[in-house]
Design an enzyme around this catalytic site. Sequence first.
Site, short mmCIF file in Angstrom:
data_model
loop_
_atom_site.label_atom_id
_atom_site.label_comp_id
_atom_site.label_asym_id
_atom_site.label_seq_id
_atom_site.Cartn_x
_atom_site.Cartn_y
_atom_site.Cartn_z
N ARG A 181 -6.20 -5.49 6.01
CA ARG A 181 -7.41 -5.79 6.79
C ARG A 181 -8.53 -6.27 5.88
O ARG A 181 -9.33 -7.13 6.26
CB ARG A 181 -7.86 -4.57 7.58
CG ARG A 181 -6.94 -4.20 8.76
CD ARG A 181 -7.42 -2.93 9.40
NE ARG A 181 -7.41 -1.82 8.44
CZ ARG A 181 -8.19 -0.74 8.51
NH1 ARG A 181 -9.09 -0.64 9.48
NH2 ARG A 181 -8.09 0.22 7.62
N LYS A 240 9.59 2.67 12.87
CA LYS A 240 9.90 3.40 14.10
C LYS A 240 8.72 4.32 14.49
O LYS A 240 7.98 4.76 13.63
CB LYS A 240 11.19 4.21 13.92
CG LYS A 240 11.26 5.02 12.61
CD LYS A 240 10.41 6.25 12.65
CE LYS A 240 10.30 6.94 11.32
NZ LYS A 240 9.18 7.90 11.31
N ALA A 300 0.81 0.33 3.94
CA ALA A 300 1.12 1.73 4.22
C ALA A 300 1.94 2.35 3.09
O ALA A 300 2.60 1.65 2.32
CB ALA A 300 1.87 1.85 5.54
N ARG A 314 -1.25 10.58 11.12
CA ARG A 314 -0.37 11.30 12.06
C ARG A 314 -1.10 12.40 12.81
O ARG A 314 -0.56 12.96 13.77
CB ARG A 314 0.85 11.84 11.30
CG ARG A 314 1.85 10.75 10.97
CD ARG A 314 2.86 11.17 9.95
NE ARG A 314 2.29 11.18 8.61
CZ ARG A 314 3.00 11.38 7.49
NH1 ARG A 314 4.31 11.56 7.58
NH2 ARG A 314 2.42 11.36 6.30
N TYR A 340 9.77 22.52 4.61
CA TYR A 340 10.57 21.30 4.74
C TYR A 340 11.99 21.63 5.18
O TYR A 340 12.65 22.54 4.65
CB TYR A 340 10.63 20.55 3.41
CG TYR A 340 11.35 19.23 3.51
CD1 TYR A 340 10.72 18.12 4.04
CD2 TYR A 340 12.68 19.10 3.09
CE1 TYR A 340 11.37 16.90 4.15
CE2 TYR A 340 13.34 17.89 3.20
CZ TYR A 340 12.68 16.79 3.73
OH TYR A 340 13.34 15.60 3.85
N HIS A 342 1.43 -1.27 16.85
CA HIS A 342 2.71 -1.98 16.82
C HIS A 342 2.79 -3.07 17.87
O HIS A 342 3.15 -4.21 17.58
CB HIS A 342 3.86 -0.99 17.04
CG HIS A 342 4.18 -0.18 15.83
ND1 HIS A 342 5.27 0.66 15.76
CD2 HIS A 342 3.55 -0.08 14.63
CE1 HIS A 342 5.30 1.25 14.57
NE2 HIS A 342 4.27 0.82 13.87
#
Length: 323
Positions: A38, A97, A13, A165, A234, A79
């Site tokens: 993978r 997280k 990631a 996301r 942002y 997860h």
Amino acid sequence: MTPRVRIGIMGCADIARRRMLPAMAAADDIEVVAVASRTGPPAEELAGAYQCRPVTGYDGLLALPEVDAVYVPLPLALHSRWVEAALHAGKHVLVEKPLTADPGETRRLLDLASSRGLVLMENVMFVHHHRHDAVRRLLERGAIGELRSFHADFTVPRLPDQDIRYQPELGGGALWDVGLYPVRAAMHFLGDDLEVVGAVLGASPGRRVDTAGAVLLRRGGVTAQLTFGLEHAYASRYQLCGSTGRIRVDRAFAPPADHVPVIRVDSGGNSREIRLAPDDQVRNSLRAFTAAVRARKADDAVVHSCIRQADLLALVSEGGSWK
């Protein structure tokens, strides 16, 4: 000399590439021994950069006897499966997280780790930055009088359409990505026993996940007003308002290691800036994990915060209206 914790990376990631692997490579108590993906090419490319072993398939990583612990930066929906597999393989786990999107599952995995004498730690890095402890000390010394309210925002610009996301099947959504930060910050300053007064989640046109949200929490007479989003200008900040002043913090949640942190205090008609030495929250988070691994026990307060955070996020998810 303290033995190094030998870590395997489960997935390639972006956060592993940009932040975690460079910090692990620079740590004097960590040895990166393997990177798994993978399919072969991503692991080969990333492992080559860090002169460690490439592994195809996550099961292959867990089978390596030389791996003491694994770092899991996989999508949220994966997860639970792979954290459990790692624990059953006898590996300590540092997981991005949130640990899971289900409080019951979070408790189960933490209990499993404890029963096997293993450390399971959620990688919430910003709480390890020393600026937030400095803010706490200001509050304790009465720098702004009695605390009345907390405000926090974490919003990021629009992501590429293919970003995970935006994919509900992978556990996407603003709440689980950026919303966690202001919720955890409210816990950090107001305590774990917060009540969810209200929450709203919304989706931009064409999106299948929430892309924005707002939450109102309270503890007694103190309120916490939180906003977050994936398609915004942002913002990464919080503000504590008291009976005699306020404290403001910008670039609160993801500052680079060389950033000079500033705390702005307004009180009694005067304003001042407190400038601190730079601090590396990624390094600090890793040090907390390796210290727990050497002790073979996670800190009780850290475990409790992980559980309570899961409870609060679930309540927000259930209470928010999704349109």
